[in-house]
Structure formats: structure tokens, C-alpha cells
Design an enzyme around this catalytic site. Sequence first.
Site, PDB file in Angstrom:
ATOM      1  N   GLU A 196      -4.586   4.511   6.351  1.00 41.58           N
ATOM      2  CA  GLU A 196      -4.242   4.191   4.955  1.00 41.58           C
ATOM      3  C   GLU A 196      -4.604   5.336   3.990  1.00 41.58           C
ATOM      4  O   GLU A 196      -3.837   5.619   3.068  1.00 41.58           O
ATOM      5  CB  GLU A 196      -4.946   2.900   4.531  1.00 41.58           C
ATOM      6  CG  GLU A 196      -4.587   2.471   3.127  1.00 41.58           C
ATOM      7  CD  GLU A 196      -5.148   1.106   2.767  1.00 41.58           C
ATOM      8  OE1 GLU A 196      -4.839   0.126   3.464  1.00 41.58           O
ATOM      9  OE2 GLU A 196      -5.890   1.034   1.777  1.00 41.58           O
ATOM     10  N   ARG A 250       0.830  -1.225   0.000  1.00 42.46           N
ATOM     11  CA  ARG A 250       0.000   0.000   0.000  1.00 42.46           C
ATOM     12  C   ARG A 250       0.861   1.271   0.000  1.00 42.46           C
ATOM     13  O   ARG A 250       0.556   2.254   0.688  1.00 42.46           O
ATOM     14  CB  ARG A 250      -0.977   0.039   1.184  1.00 42.46           C
ATOM     15  CG  ARG A 250      -1.941  -1.094   1.240  1.00 42.46           C
ATOM     16  CD  ARG A 250      -2.884  -1.157   0.028  1.00 42.46           C
ATOM     17  NE  ARG A 250      -3.423  -2.499  -0.028  1.00 42.46           N
ATOM     18  CZ  ARG A 250      -2.878  -3.485  -0.748  1.00 42.46           C
ATOM     19  NH1 ARG A 250      -1.818  -3.271  -1.526  1.00 42.46           N
ATOM     20  NH2 ARG A 250      -3.396  -4.674  -0.747  1.00 42.46           N
ATOM     21  N   SER A 301     -10.320   0.162   3.934  1.00 49.07           N
ATOM     22  CA  SER A 301      -9.639  -0.038   5.220  1.00 49.07           C
ATOM     23  C   SER A 301      -9.076   1.300   5.671  1.00 49.07           C
ATOM     24  O   SER A 301      -8.228   1.877   4.990  1.00 49.07           O
ATOM     25  CB  SER A 301      -8.483  -1.027   5.063  1.00 49.07           C
ATOM     26  OG  SER A 301      -8.997  -2.274   4.689  1.00 49.07           O
TER      27      SER A 301
END
Length: 378
Positions: free
Chosen positions: A370, A166, A250
Site C-alpha cells: 500500500e 486506496r 497496513s
Amino acid sequence: MPEVAPVPLAELTTLRTGAAPERMRDAETRDELVDALRDVWSRGEEWFVLGGGSNLFAGDEPFDGTVIRILTRGIERLESPHPGRARVRVQAGHDWDDLVAYTVEQGLAGIEAMSGIPGTVGAAPVQNVGAYGQEIQETLVEVELIDESTGEVQTVPASDLGLGFRTSVLKHHYGGAPIRRAVILSVTLDLAVVGEAGRTIGGEQLRRALGLAGEDAVPLAQVREQILAIRGAKGMLLNPDDPDTAGAGSFFQNLIVAETVALQLPPECPRWPVQPDLDAATVIPLENFDGYVPPAPTVRPEVKVSAAWLIENAGISKGFRLPRSRAGISTKHALALTNRGGATAGELAELARFIQARVHSEFGLLLQPEPVLVGVEL
Ligand SMILES: Cc1cc2nc3c(=O)[nH]c(=O)nc-3n(C[C@H](O)[C@H](O)[C@H](O)COP(=O)(O)OP(=O)(O)OC[C@H]3O[C@@H](n4cnc5c(N)ncnc54)[C@H](O)[C@@H]3O)c2cc1C
């Protein structure tokens, strides 16, 4: 590339927060996008680009700068230099899931497990999007991007983007600046031509998600259909009728910690090994070899730890809300912070801080967000 009347970011982001910025521009073609960026950079204005707004947490105060909306579209099919493969070059503003649908229809394999991820194609390499064991870095060949420092357009190979879990050199992580301030204009992927027969699913995570036991080939359309169904059931598919999807996917990342730290967590906490990024072998030409052999790099094993488990085992369950708050955890997924209707960025940030504090006091670990935060502090 006209300046347009600024729209509140709450209307353009999936977390549904954020005031209207000072200025906004829409770029519908690649040239408009390049011109808009060069113009904004020449004035020294604050700026950021906006794709689908599905990985952005915008603050309640107006952003004092220009937001450039990337609305470019288009998929080109190209030859691949590798037999049995084909390439697609896609404009940055193209809808990611529309691209996945196109590749599945064309019998091109490589991104089908990432069906249903919201957002644009240009944003996908920024955080190296992934789902069910597939990541864009497996098929990404190169991107065309424009750098703020030079204003030049370049074609950059995927290997230069620092793609990891990520992350990439382009991502604006909370608490820091991106390593490279640049905007992706187009993305080129190299995909396997498998046709209607589909292919055998290699990855364990995807096989498990699809409930596959044997080695039979699975049609891409079936993979896509099942993934969309699974995501829908988890509230991970945008749906205006499902309040559990008014989030950014998320909100917290799974943590990557040293093995010694993971050993101190309860054994029930799910964890996965992280492949170490080993340095490529150093080749010393024989004529330069003086007898000195450099030591092998020391690799400290790292482990990925489930953030959802940490949250739930810190006593915060799905559906949790602070008193009188319009922000809440999804009723289907402990990692998704959601806007239950009219929540401000302040309310969502308060919930995020509460979760971080609970997890920290229970396990001594700090969860990291995130999404990209603009005008919000955690
Ligand atoms: C319900 C839901 C489920 C999700 N599931 C997943 C998932 O399974 N896996 C996953 O990885 N992510 C997931 N996400 C997160 C999100 O969908 C992805 O990160 C997506 O790639 C973001 O695309 P976007 O166009 O919406 O980016 P935006 O939110 O518009 O932008 C995100 C960041 O990227 C920058 N950016 C955007 N376009 C460009 C560009 N062309 N060049 C340079 N920078 C750019 C922006 O400035 C911003 O900093 C999910 C989100 C939601 C809401």
C-alpha cells in the site's frame, strides 16, 4: 523557499528507513510550494513531495533528486451551498488528525471515523484515505493542485481524481507511474453541521467498531475518543513508545479479485463484495435516436479479500521476524510491517518479499504494497 541541508528520510518517515536525498527544500507557504515545484520542474530534476512520511517506504541509497517537504498550514471555514452543511478549505501540509480534531470540536461531521490516521491533509486524497467505513471521497469537494506537465494551478473536482479503494490518479502505485503527476496545494471538504448532539451512525462497520446497537445519535467527540482508543490498541496510532507503530499502517492492501477467484479460497477467508463502478446511464437525445440500443456494460463481480487472513493462514503470525532481522510484523496487526529498531529498507523489503512468497505459494495470490516505494524493489 530555501534549499535546506538534506535530512535522512529515516528521520522523516514512520517506517524509519531511507538515506538523505541529494537535495531537500522546505515549503512553508503555498507560494513557496508552487515556486519550489516550478523551479525543480524547470531544471528537469527527479523529485517527490513529502508530507508526514507515513505512507512512504524509502530505500537505503540516497534519492538522486529533490525532496520537497510540504509544511503549509491553515484551515478556513467556508459557506456550503447546501443547507445544514459547512465547508473547510485546508492547506496541504496541515496535520490530518489536527483537522479531524477541529471538525469534531466545531460539530462538523463526516471525517470523525478517520481520527488518528497519521499524515497530512494534502496526502489524504492521494490514496483516498479511509477507516471504519468512512473515506475522504464522501466529503471531498475539490482540490487545488499544480500539474507537472503545465506548471499551472487548477481547481479540480473530486470526481476527476479517480478516487477508489486506496487509490487515485495521483497515487504512485508500485510498479507504475501516477496517471497524473500533480501536487495538491489545498483540499476542500463539505461536512454536515451536527453540533454537540452528534448524529446517528449509518455505516455498519463503524457501528460494529463502536459497539452500537440502537439508533441514538452519538456525539462526534465520543466517536473520536473511541476510534482513537481502538486504533491505539491495534498499534495503528503513532506512538514513539509503541514499537508496533513504527510502520506505514497496513503494508499490504486487501486484495480485490474476481468472484471466481475468491470462490477457490477457503470459505473461512473473510471477503466483502465490491460495489461495481457502473457506468452512468447513457442518454441519447430523441432526435439522435436511430433505433440502436447499445448493450448494457457487462459487470464482472469483484470481491475484496482479507490480506491479514491470507498472511496468518500462510503460517506467518503476528510478531513474526526472519532470523537476525530488525524488521518484523507488528505483534498486534498482521498487516503492519514494522521497524523494530535500526532496520534497513533492505531488511523490511526482505520480510515483505518473504510474506508475498508464502501467500503466493499457499493461495496463488500476490499481495500488493500500500505505501509508495521510493528506491526500493520488492
Ligand atoms: C500507524 C499508521 C496507521 C495508518 N492508518 C491508516 C488508515 O487507517 N487509513 C489509511 O487510509 N491510511 C492509513 N495510514 C497510511 C497514511 O497515514 C496515509 O496514507 C496518509 O494519508 C499519508 O499521509 P502523509 O502526509 O504521511 O503522506 P506521505 O507518506 O508523506 O506521502 C505519501 C505519498 O503521497 C504523496 N504526497 C504527499 N503529499 C502530497 C500532496 N500534497 N500532493 C500530491 N502528492 C502528495 C507523496 O509524494 C507520496 O507519494 C496509516 C499509517 C500509519 C503509519
